[in-house]
Design a protein around this motif. Structure first.
Motif, PDB file in Angstrom:
ATOM      1  N   SER A 169     -24.262   3.636 -32.259  1.00  0.00           N
ATOM      2  CA  SER A 169     -25.151   2.959 -33.212  1.00  0.00           C
ATOM      3  C   SER A 169     -24.382   2.453 -34.420  1.00  0.00           C
ATOM      4  O   SER A 169     -24.619   1.335 -34.909  1.00  0.00           O
ATOM      5  N   GLN A 170     -23.447   3.264 -34.908  1.00  0.00           N
ATOM      6  CA  GLN A 170     -22.663   2.860 -36.069  1.00  0.00           C
ATOM      7  C   GLN A 170     -21.780   1.665 -35.750  1.00  0.00           C
ATOM      8  O   GLN A 170     -21.605   0.760 -36.587  1.00  0.00           O
ATOM      9  N   ALA A 171     -21.243   1.629 -34.536  1.00  0.00           N
ATOM     10  CA  ALA A 171     -20.404   0.496 -34.138  1.00  0.00           C
ATOM     11  C   ALA A 171     -21.212  -0.798 -34.092  1.00  0.00           C
ATOM     12  O   ALA A 171     -20.728  -1.867 -34.511  1.00  0.00           O
ATOM     13  N   ILE A 172     -22.432  -0.710 -33.590  1.00  0.00           N
ATOM     14  CA  ILE A 172     -23.303  -1.887 -33.554  1.00  0.00           C
ATOM     15  C   ILE A 172     -23.622  -2.353 -34.971  1.00  0.00           C
ATOM     16  O   ILE A 172     -23.587  -3.550 -35.279  1.00  0.00           O
ATOM     17  N   ALA A 173     -23.923  -1.386 -35.844  1.00  0.00           N
ATOM     18  CA  ALA A 173     -24.231  -1.725 -37.239  1.00  0.00           C
ATOM     19  C   ALA A 173     -23.028  -2.350 -37.935  1.00  0.00           C
ATOM     20  O   ALA A 173     -23.152  -3.371 -38.629  1.00  0.00           O
ATOM     21  N   ASP A 174     -21.852  -1.754 -37.753  1.00  0.00           N
ATOM     22  CA  ASP A 174     -20.650  -2.281 -38.414  1.00  0.00           C
ATOM     23  C   ASP A 174     -20.343  -3.695 -37.955  1.00  0.00           C
ATOM     24  O   ASP A 174     -19.969  -4.558 -38.768  1.00  0.00           O
ATOM     25  N   ALA A 175     -20.514  -3.943 -36.644  1.00  0.00           N
ATOM     26  CA  ALA A 175     -20.266  -5.285 -36.126  1.00  0.00           C
ATOM     27  C   ALA A 175     -21.256  -6.286 -36.729  1.00  0.00           C
ATOM     28  O   ALA A 175     -20.872  -7.387 -37.139  1.00  0.00           O
ATOM     29  N   ALA A 176     -22.535  -5.892 -36.784  1.00  0.00           N
ATOM     30  CA  ALA A 176     -23.553  -6.791 -37.331  1.00  0.00           C
ATOM     31  C   ALA A 176     -23.285  -7.099 -38.795  1.00  0.00           C
ATOM     32  O   ALA A 176     -23.305  -8.265 -39.210  1.00  0.00           O
ATOM     33  N   LEU A 188     -32.089  -1.919 -34.387  1.00  0.00           N
ATOM     34  CA  LEU A 188     -31.644  -3.168 -34.998  1.00  0.00           C
ATOM     35  C   LEU A 188     -32.431  -3.483 -36.266  1.00  0.00           C
ATOM     36  O   LEU A 188     -31.879  -4.041 -37.232  1.00  0.00           O
ATOM     37  N   ALA A 189     -33.702  -3.126 -36.271  1.00  0.00           N
ATOM     38  CA  ALA A 189     -34.509  -3.350 -37.475  1.00  0.00           C
ATOM     39  C   ALA A 189     -33.970  -2.532 -38.635  1.00  0.00           C
ATOM     40  O   ALA A 189     -33.924  -3.019 -39.783  1.00  0.00           O
ATOM     41  N   SER A 190     -33.565  -1.288 -38.373  1.00  0.00           N
ATOM     42  CA  SER A 190     -33.009  -0.461 -39.454  1.00  0.00           C
ATOM     43  C   SER A 190     -31.686  -1.036 -39.948  1.00  0.00           C
ATOM     44  O   SER A 190     -31.373  -0.962 -41.140  1.00  0.00           O
ATOM     45  N   ILE A 191     -30.914  -1.621 -39.047  1.00  0.00           N
ATOM     46  CA  ILE A 191     -29.665  -2.268 -39.442  1.00  0.00           C
ATOM     47  C   ILE A 191     -29.959  -3.510 -40.286  1.00  0.00           C
ATOM     48  O   ILE A 191     -29.302  -3.764 -41.304  1.00  0.00           O
ATOM     49  N   ALA A 192     -30.962  -4.276 -39.885  1.00  0.00           N
ATOM     50  CA  ALA A 192     -31.340  -5.483 -40.631  1.00  0.00           C
ATOM     51  C   ALA A 192     -31.916  -5.149 -41.999  1.00  0.00           C
ATOM     52  O   ALA A 192     -31.844  -5.970 -42.917  1.00  0.00           O
ATOM     53  N   ASP A 193     -32.488  -3.968 -42.149  1.00  0.00           N
ATOM     54  CA  ASP A 193     -33.009  -3.562 -43.464  1.00  0.00           C
ATOM     55  C   ASP A 193     -31.894  -3.515 -44.505  1.00  0.00           C
ATOM     56  O   ASP A 193     -32.130  -3.768 -45.690  1.00  0.00           O
TER      57      ASP A 193
END
Length: 375
Positions: free
Chosen positions: A63-70, A99-104
């Motif tokens: 999850s962190q890798a996806i967030a960092d990339a985004a 993804l919504a939490s990452i977009a927040d």
């Protein structure tokens, strides 16, 4: 008249004895209850930080890798993560929630995704979902008359736009229920009448008839504080429960309906009847087939233990406490004060009133043998 008086006295005596028994069980639980003697997690090992085990290190790293990339400007890992769920609509929604939490935190990557792939239903759904989130952030949790007029105007303008965005997303992938979940979620704030809501629900149910989040949102729509009543809400929850397939946590929606009744102080009459008791027993049986790693399961077990206790199903409550283990950070305990104390008292009362027998000393957990509580 004499017969009536005899019945009245009998009822009064019954409730007096019942109150006395309950009081004695609370006193016993506070002063004499030894959890380990009944195979329960020792009191000093209870953990109020969460309601269940934390996510695995592997999942946290992913999850962190996806967030960092985004956040670094690359939306493709996020898109691939959702796409990998295929047509497992529950899992796909869970990934959209991530993804919504990452977009927040930062949604520039979502804007880039929408621009690069305007035909992505996932991106379009996520955009509509974020519009709903922003609308509620503006409105807040206050009653309508307490919200500033300017904020309420923004709120009311954003929600219809979010529904339209979700409708457009639905056209991009007609089989995908996610845009419909967004529409069902938005209907309350958008003040949709039952006649307007029903087609949304029908569209959702056609695509994913057992979708957990959708049913939670639908239950909220039909509760008394929005556009239904206690009766309509319970009927909705019971239909969801009765139609749930094996392995689904969907029967737990009934527990959330009981929480709504408790907030309205109308729970007592429902739990007093035999129908609710049978429902609670059926939920216990249903949860037994839910995969152990389902993130919704711990919270549902907490609610089930709590409401079984209130319904005087003490043996059933005790079984849930055994399954819950050491995690006591669920809101049902936290909202009552010190979660460790409240949770432990509820366990003790369940032990006493279920008349459970203590385990032989050699079978009781100790600090050296309770490693299974650390999960």
């Amino acid at each position: 008249m004499t017969h009536f008086l005899i019945v009245l006295v009998a009822v009064l005596v019954y409730f007096a004895l019942k109150k006395s028994r309950a009081g004695k069980s609370v006193e016993w639980a506070r002063t004499r209850f030894d959890p380990a003697a009944f195979g329960l997690v020792p009191r000093e090992r209870l953990d109020p930080r969460r309601s269940g085990p934390p996510i695995s290190d592997e999942r946290r790293r992913r999850s962190q890798a996806i967030a960092d990339a985004a956040w670094g400007g690359d939306w493709r890992p996020a898109a691939a993560h959702v796409e990998a769920a295929g047509q497992d609509w529950e899992e796909r929604w869970s990934r959209l929630e991530l993804l919504a939490s990452i977009a927040d935190e930062d949604d520039a990557w979502l804007t880039a995704w929408r621009a690069a792939d305007p035909n992505s239903c996932d991106a379009a759904t996520l955009e509509a979902k974020q519009m709903v989130h922003r609308a509620w952030a503006i409105r807040g949790s206050k009653y309508a008359h307490e919200v500033p007029a300017e904020d309420m105007a923004k709120f009311r303008a954003l929600l219809p736009a979010a529904i339209e965005a979700a409708r457009r997303a639905a056209l991009l992938a007609p089989a995908d229920p996610a845009p419909w979940v967004v529409m069902v979620t938005t209907a309350r704030g958008a003040q949709y009448s039952p006649e307007q809501f029903e087609p949304l629900w029908a569209g959702l149910a056609e695509r994913a008839p057992h979708h957990y989040e959708a049913h939670w949102q639908g239950m909220q729509y039909w509760c008394a504080k929005w556009f239904g009543s206690d009766k309509q809400m319970l009927a909705f929850a019971e239909r969801a429960m009765d139609g749930a397939p094996a392995g689904s946590p969907l029967p737990g929606i009934y527990l959330h309906a009981l929480s709504e009744l408790e907030k309205r102080e109308t729970l007592g009459s429902t739990l007093a009847g035999g129908k609710a008791k049978e429902r609670l027993k059926a939920i216990a049986a249903a949860l037994a087939s839910v995969p152990a790693d389902d993130e919704r399961l711990p919270m549902l077990r907490h609610l089930l233990a709590y409401y079984c206790g209130k319904a005087e199903l003490h043996a059933e409550a005790l079984e849930q406490f055994r399954l819950i283990g050491r995690w006591c950070g669920a809101s049902v305990w936290v909202d009552q004060g010190d979660p460790v104390a409240v949770f432990d008292l509820a366990r003790g009362v369940a032990v006493k009133l279920s008349e459970a027998l203590p385990l032989p000393p050699e079978l009781r957990p100790t600090k050296d043998t309770d490693h299974h509580y650390s999960g």
